[in-house]
Design an enzyme around this catalytic site. Structure first.
Site, PDB file in Angstrom:
ATOM      1  N   LYS A  79       0.860  -1.204   0.064  1.00 37.69           N
ATOM      2  CA  LYS A  79      -0.026  -0.046   0.100  1.00 37.69           C
ATOM      3  C   LYS A  79       0.804   1.414  -0.065  1.00 37.69           C
ATOM      4  O   LYS A  79       1.844   1.157   0.697  1.00 37.69           O
ATOM      5  CB  LYS A  79      -0.787   0.271   1.267  1.00 37.69           C
ATOM      6  CG  LYS A  79      -2.224   1.041   1.212  1.00 37.69           C
ATOM      7  CD  LYS A  79      -2.794   0.941   2.525  1.00 37.69           C
ATOM      8  CE  LYS A  79      -3.969   1.879   2.534  1.00 37.69           C
ATOM      9  NZ  LYS A  79      -4.894   1.599   3.598  1.00 37.69           N
ATOM     10  N   SER A 154      -9.787   1.640   2.610  1.00 36.43           N
ATOM     11  CA  SER A 154      -8.968   2.084   1.450  1.00 36.43           C
ATOM     12  C   SER A 154      -7.800   1.293   0.899  1.00 36.43           C
ATOM     13  O   SER A 154      -7.329   1.859  -0.179  1.00 36.43           O
ATOM     14  CB  SER A 154      -8.148   3.301   2.414  1.00 36.43           C
ATOM     15  OG  SER A 154      -7.453   2.954   3.369  1.00 36.43           O
ATOM     16  N   SER A 178      -9.523  -0.905   6.605  1.00 35.39           N
ATOM     17  CA  SER A 178      -9.207  -0.843   5.425  1.00 35.39           C
ATOM     18  C   SER A 178      -8.571  -1.970   4.783  1.00 35.39           C
ATOM     19  O   SER A 178      -8.260  -1.827   3.593  1.00 35.39           O
ATOM     20  CB  SER A 178      -8.198   0.404   5.174  1.00 35.39           C
ATOM     21  OG  SER A 178      -8.835   1.599   5.238  1.00 35.39           O
TER      22      SER A 178
END
Ligand code: GLN
Length: 486
Positions: A79, A154, A178
């Protein structure tokens, strides 16, 4: 060998070790696939140009008789809010569009030490604020199962890339769901550990008292293998704890001797789900019962206040954590000498996207004098209450179940204009962050071609039990045999 990208961690490591294929062949196939497939889903922000060089180094070491490390040659996507030395880390924000960290996050260092190759940086909602990966300055990420639908967020790039077989596994961060939400929407496994199990050193903070780095994989076993490597004490993060006695590295949780597991079905969370999700959860529960586990309805009364508490604490911390982005130490070309003080700051901080600005404004408000007690303090009290209530439930139950997300993945654009609707997606996931406990999302089925995930929570530091039981359930449900056709 073709289609190497379908392999799991064990198959990749053994394949390279036994000379069935080289690390270079594996990485080449992955890069080719990213070039072909990622145009459709947009899960990558940056591809690591050095990946092939690293693969060749692994091959060379193997030829010279090296004892192969536990993750040698696997390809991990990261990420883009986790620092990678020499590789851009943008947080999907214009603010950091050309920021290259000078150091690796502890999790990255640990993965590299075990032979993993970082293949690139994955898309997210800007600074990890969002639930659909639509709030990215690099364009949204699409759901690999249906390109018109959101992939969750996310850590949307982290889940979509694993589902699309563009990396062996990935890392995400989970502040309020997330890792789990996009895993549920993309039909992969996503795990958030107990607070303090994994170092946050090098993770760009959003709400530091709630978040943990977690792993995403196509199987529970892959997720475990990543967790084993990244978890444990780190002197660079004082909230980490020594896990020698209670972490996942110990022997298998003995299910033979522990088949009398008692499972609590969180009725507020299950009854609040949409019909197809609700149905799917109950068929998964039947599987648990087949193993001799017993399940019954249980209640978490304070859950109705969880979301409000979460968004108060998360925005408060975000407003303070994001204050450092003033374009002085890093940022873009804007010379403070050319502007009057306030104009300079509004220009510089105007580079945040709308959702980030909204969080900073709300967060500053809840911390402001006169309102602090009314909002922030109250939210902290609710957090304590939820923690106590969950602790009591874990005296009675080994695990607690709920849907990961109460709704099916929805169409792109459907909720983006309505922040409150967007925040409601997190209603089931925020509990584990408020209480600091471990939680996993595993795929349990599809409705109209759209994935559904089951969330399983355990008491703090019970990851071994949680992951081993999740593995048993995963095998019995066995839906992970197909992958999206891209
Ligand atoms: N959707 C939640 C939020 O926007 C959770 C985000 C996260 O876990 N990073 O705050």
């Amino acid at each position: 060998m073709s289609n190497l990208y379908t392999l799991n961690i064990e198959q990749v490591v053994n394949g390279i070790k036994n000379g069935e294929f080289t690390s270079e062949e594996y990485v080449s196939q992955i890069i080719e696939r990213i070039k072909k497939v990622d145009k459709k889903i947009n899960s990558f922000i940056t591809i690591n140009d050095n990946a092939l060089v690293q693969a060749r180094q692994i091959d060379k070491k193997i030829r010279s008789g090296w004892t192969v490390d536990s993750l040698a040659g696997i390809v991990v996507g990261v990420k883009d809010n986790i620092s990678t030395a020499g590789l851009k880390t943008t947080c999907a924000s214009k603010m950091l569009s050309d920021y290259v960290p000078p150091y690796d996050a502890t999790v990255i260092k640990r993965l590299k030490d075990k032979g993993a190759i970082i293949i690139g940086k994955l898309n997210l909602d800007e600074f990890a604020m969002g639930s659909t990966t639509e709030w990215s300055s690099y364009g949204l990420t699409r759901n690999p199962w249906n390109l018109d639908y959101v992939c969750g967020g996310s850590s949307g790039g982290s889940a979509a890339s694993v589902a699309a077989q563009l990396c062996t596994a990935s890392l995400g961060s989970d502040t309020g769901g997330s890792v789990r939400c996009p895993s549920s929407f993309c039909s992969v496994v996503g795990f958030k550990p107990t607070y303090g199990l994994v170092s946050r050193y090098g993770l760009v903070s959003y709400s530091n008292s709630l978040e943990q780095i977690g792993s995403i994989g196509r199987t529970v076993s892959d997720v475990k293998k990543i967790m084993e490597v990244i978890s444990g004490k780190d002197t660079n993060d004082n909230t980490t704890i020594d896990t020698k006695n209670n972490n996942i590295n110990n022997n298998h949780y003995d299910l033979e001797q522990n088949n009398n597991q008692k499972i609590g079905l969180l009725k507020e969370l299950i009854n609040g789900a949409d019909e197809p999700v609700y149905q799917c959860i109950y068929s998964a529960i039947d599987k648990f019962n087949e193993f001799g586990f017993t399940s019954e309805e249980s209640s978490l009364k304070s859950s109705e206040y969880a979301l409000a508490s979460y968004y108060t604490i998360a925005t408060a911390e975000a407003s303070s954590n994001l204050a450092r982005f003033d374009n002085i130490r890093y940022g873009f070309e804007l010379n403070p000498d050319d502007y009057e003080w306030n104009t300079y700051f509004s220009k510089a901080r105007g580079n945040f996207g709308d959702e980030v600005k909204r969080r900073i404004i709300v967060g500053s408000f809840v911390l402001s004098s006169g309102y602090y007690g009314k909002y922030y303090l109250k939210a902290q009290r609710v957090k304590d209450l939820i923690k106590i209530e969950l602790k009591n439930l874990f005296k009675e139950y080994d695990l607690l179940l709920s849907p990961t997300v109460p709704v099916l993945p929805f169409k792109i654009g459907e909720k983006i204009d309505d922040p409150l609707k967007m925040y409601l997606i997190d209603i089931n996931t925020v509990l584990a962050n408020l209480a600091g406990i471990p939680a996993i999302s595993i795929p349990i089925g599809f409705k109209n071609g759209l994935p559904i995930g089951l969330q399983i929570m355990a008491d703090e530091f019970q990851e071994k039990k949680l992951l081993d039981i999740a593995e048993v359930l995963e095998k019995s449900i066995n839906i992970n045999t197909s992958y999206p056709d891209l």
